[in-house]
Design an enzyme around this catalytic site. Structure first.
Site, mmCIF file in Angstrom:
data_model
loop_
_atom_site.group_PDB
_atom_site.id
_atom_site.type_symbol
_atom_site.label_atom_id
_atom_site.label_comp_id
_atom_site.label_asym_id
_atom_site.label_seq_id
_atom_site.Cartn_x
_atom_site.Cartn_y
_atom_site.Cartn_z
ATOM 1 C CD GLN A 152 51.914 -15.193 32.148
ATOM 2 O OE1 GLN A 152 52.065 -14.201 32.852
ATOM 3 N NE2 GLN A 152 51.163 -16.195 32.527
ATOM 4 C CG HIS A 188 51.915 -18.760 48.091
ATOM 5 N ND1 HIS A 188 53.198 -18.858 47.587
ATOM 6 C CD2 HIS A 188 51.132 -18.328 47.069
ATOM 7 C CE1 HIS A 188 53.182 -18.518 46.308
ATOM 8 N NE2 HIS A 188 51.957 -18.194 45.962
ATOM 9 C CG ASP A 208 51.662 -20.015 41.733
ATOM 10 O OD1 ASP A 208 50.676 -20.207 42.473
ATOM 11 O OD2 ASP A 208 52.369 -18.991 41.800
ATOM 12 C CG ASP A 229 46.056 -17.931 36.002
ATOM 13 O OD1 ASP A 229 46.589 -17.343 36.954
ATOM 14 O OD2 ASP A 229 46.559 -17.995 34.872
ATOM 15 C CG ASP A 281 39.794 -10.557 31.305
ATOM 16 O OD1 ASP A 281 39.725 -10.215 32.501
ATOM 17 O OD2 ASP A 281 40.120 -9.773 30.408
ATOM 18 C CB ALA A 282 39.944 -12.258 36.826
ATOM 19 C CG ASP A 298 48.521 -14.681 44.175
ATOM 20 O OD1 ASP A 298 49.230 -13.677 44.349
ATOM 21 O OD2 ASP A 298 48.973 -15.843 44.112
#
Length: 529
Positions: A263, A293, A317, A337, A371-372, A389
């Site tokens: 990204q 959050h 983040d 992540d 990769d989740a 999230d």
């Protein structure tokens, strides 16, 4: 030039020629040089295609529709180019040199031009597809033209097999280095300029290595030099151009920007706030991210007074982790992540480390990049709570993370009494999408509790709390001190949905239909750029 035919079994006659210094040079070496050119131009051609698709996703929305239509238009244009190649006559090598210079200029400057024009023109899609079409036509001319140049050097069956072998190998190389090396190291703009220069170099090699180009060599040499100089200068100043285009695209000062393998990260700042954008989409504002959050994390922990181990999927983040660390009883927080560029930024950038209160550097926090979807299938641990999230389901690669298949994997990873919370987009703007997430969790075997809150940067935002039972009381356990938004009263208010956000029937999001991606595009389409 004197040529003497040399006979070889099963082959056409191969000529032996003399180069400019009088040394014998086999035409076979020239053929090999042209086959090498096939490899280079095939790599360049696919790179231009990948750049166009990625750039369209960056600028017009992270959607599979953009990538799919760009690739379709590009391939169709290549077909037109192949058909038009029949009309090229005369000295074919001369046409090839012209074509490579033109491809280098059009393909090389495509990304800088599109980035600059995006904020200036109203009919950007028209310009985008016109440029994609022109590039595709020019690339489509290359292989048929090269095959005509090589037809007297090989038998037809050898010619076809060799040309397409080099073509497909070049395509494989492009597909591997584009996401792994080029985008994270160079970015889209520099990548397009670099490969544009490679096309021009191919033209230069053909111009100076073949004797038949002597009559027009001087005329082309100047054009080659100008093309390489233009591409090179733009390459050197590409970061400034990128900064300029991002200044146009974002209202506030851009203080950080980087393209990762996954990204484009852009961080902006003004007198009041920091904003993080992923592929041009707002990820959070420091002015009100606490609302998002706190609403994501604390309702989950309210119902888990004995929780010790928490899994966070997405949330690179570290802001959700910051909220989790307000519970001293938690012993382990594992964050998964996809993008190491994201997690490293929030572990090293001092401004962002202050924002997440050093959450990703805490001793009880483990950060995993992967990769989740694949990771959760291989994990064997069990968790008291799972915070999901992920970005909104704007394409199929993310949509699979909202599917029944993925949610069933989450259920297997829950300890007895464990629960999951899923960020679920806006129940007001994307009403179908929100309820599709809730219905998909229910179809995967969860009891669900949908809720929502108002985040000024995004409007009404929704979440779904899910577990093996539906029992949940907003006052089950005290909230941590120091929260800026959540109270027992606001927790109760978040459970109420007015009529314009009330439940609507939807399909279940499964891997084989990805209904959620379709709903998301329908819901958010009118709000796109």
């Amino acid at each position: 030039m004197v040529k003497e035919p040399v006979r070889r079994p099963g082959r056409k006659a191969v000529a032996v020629a003399s180069d400019a210094a009088g040394r014998p040079v086999a035409v076979e070496s020239q053929a090999a040089l042209l086959l090498g050119s096939v490899f280079v131009i095939a790599t360049c051609g696919l790179i231009y295609e990948l750049i166009a698709g990625t750039l369209a996703s960056y600028l017009l929305g992270d959607s599979v529709t953009q990538f799919s239509t760009i690739i379709g238009a590009y391939l169709f244009s290549m077909g037109i180019g192949s058909w038009l190649s029949r009309y090229l006559g005369g000295p074919l090598l001369k046409w090839f040199i012209r074509l490579e210079i033109l491809v280098g200029l059009v393909g090389g400057f495509s990304a800088p031009l599109l980035f600059v024009l995006f904020e200036y023109v109203t009919s950007f899609r028209l310009i985008l597809y016109a440029l994609v079409g022109l590039t595709g036509i020019l690339v489509g001319l290359e292989i048929p033209l090269l095959m005509r140049i090589l037809e007297n050097r090989y038998e037809f069956k050898d010619l076809v097999s060799r040309v397409f072998t080099f073509d497909y190998i070049g395509a494989l190389l492009a597909s591997l280095i584009f996401p792994l090396v080029l985008v994270p190291q160079l970015g889209l703009m520099r990548t397009s300029l670099l490969f544009g220069a490679l096309n021009v170099v191919v033209a230069g090699v053909a111009l100076f290595r073949f004797r038949e180009t002597r009559p027009y060599r001087r005329g082309f040499a100047g054009g080659l030099l100008v093309a390489l100089l233009a591409l090179g200068v733009t390459f050197v100043y590409s970061e400034r151009i990128q900064s300029y285009t991002e200044t146009l695209a974002f209202q506030d000062q851009v203080i950080y920007s980087k393209s990762t393998s996954y990204q484009r990260l852009v961080l902006t700042k003004n007198n009041r706030e920091l904003r993080l954008f992923l592929n041009g989409n707002l990820q959070f504002s420091s002015q009100d991210e606490y609302r998002y959050h706190e609403a994501l994390v604390h309702p989950l922990l309210q119902g888990l007074p004995d929780a010790r181990r928490i899994l966070v999927l997405g949330g690179g983040d570290g802001l959700a982790v910051r909220e989790l660390l307000k519970y001293p009883r938690l012993q382990q927080i594992r964050l998964v992540d996809l993008d190491p560029g994201m997690t490293q930024l929030f572990q090293r950038n001092e401004i962002l480390v202050q924002l997440n209160q050093r959450a990703l550097l805490a001793p009880k926090v483990e950060v995993i990049n992967g990769d989740a979807y694949q990771w959760i299938r291989q994990d064997t641990a069990h968790y008291d709570g799972i915070v999901v999230d992920f970005p909104d389901p704007g394409n199929y690669s993310i949509g699979k993370l909202y599917s029944t298949a993925f949610y069933r994997e989450l259920e297997r990873r829950l300890a007895p009494g464990g629960r999951v919370v899923v960020q679920s987009t806006s129940p007001y703007v994307a009403r179908q999408s929100f309820w599709c997430v809730a219905h998909t969790l229910a179809a995967a075997g969860f009891h669900t509790i949908p809720y929502h809150c108002y985040v000024p940067s995004f409007g009404e935002w929704g979440y779904v709390l899910a577990g093996r039972n539906a029992h949940w009381r907003p006052d089950a356990s005290p909230l941590p001190t120091g929260l800026r938004f959540l109270t027992p009263a606001t927790l109760r208010q978040m459970l109420y949905f007015p009529p314009d956000m009330a439940e609507v029937p939807t399909e279940i999001n499964q891997l084989n239909n990805q209904a959620l991606v379709r709903y998301f595009e329908e819901d958010w389409g009118p709000y796109s750029h």
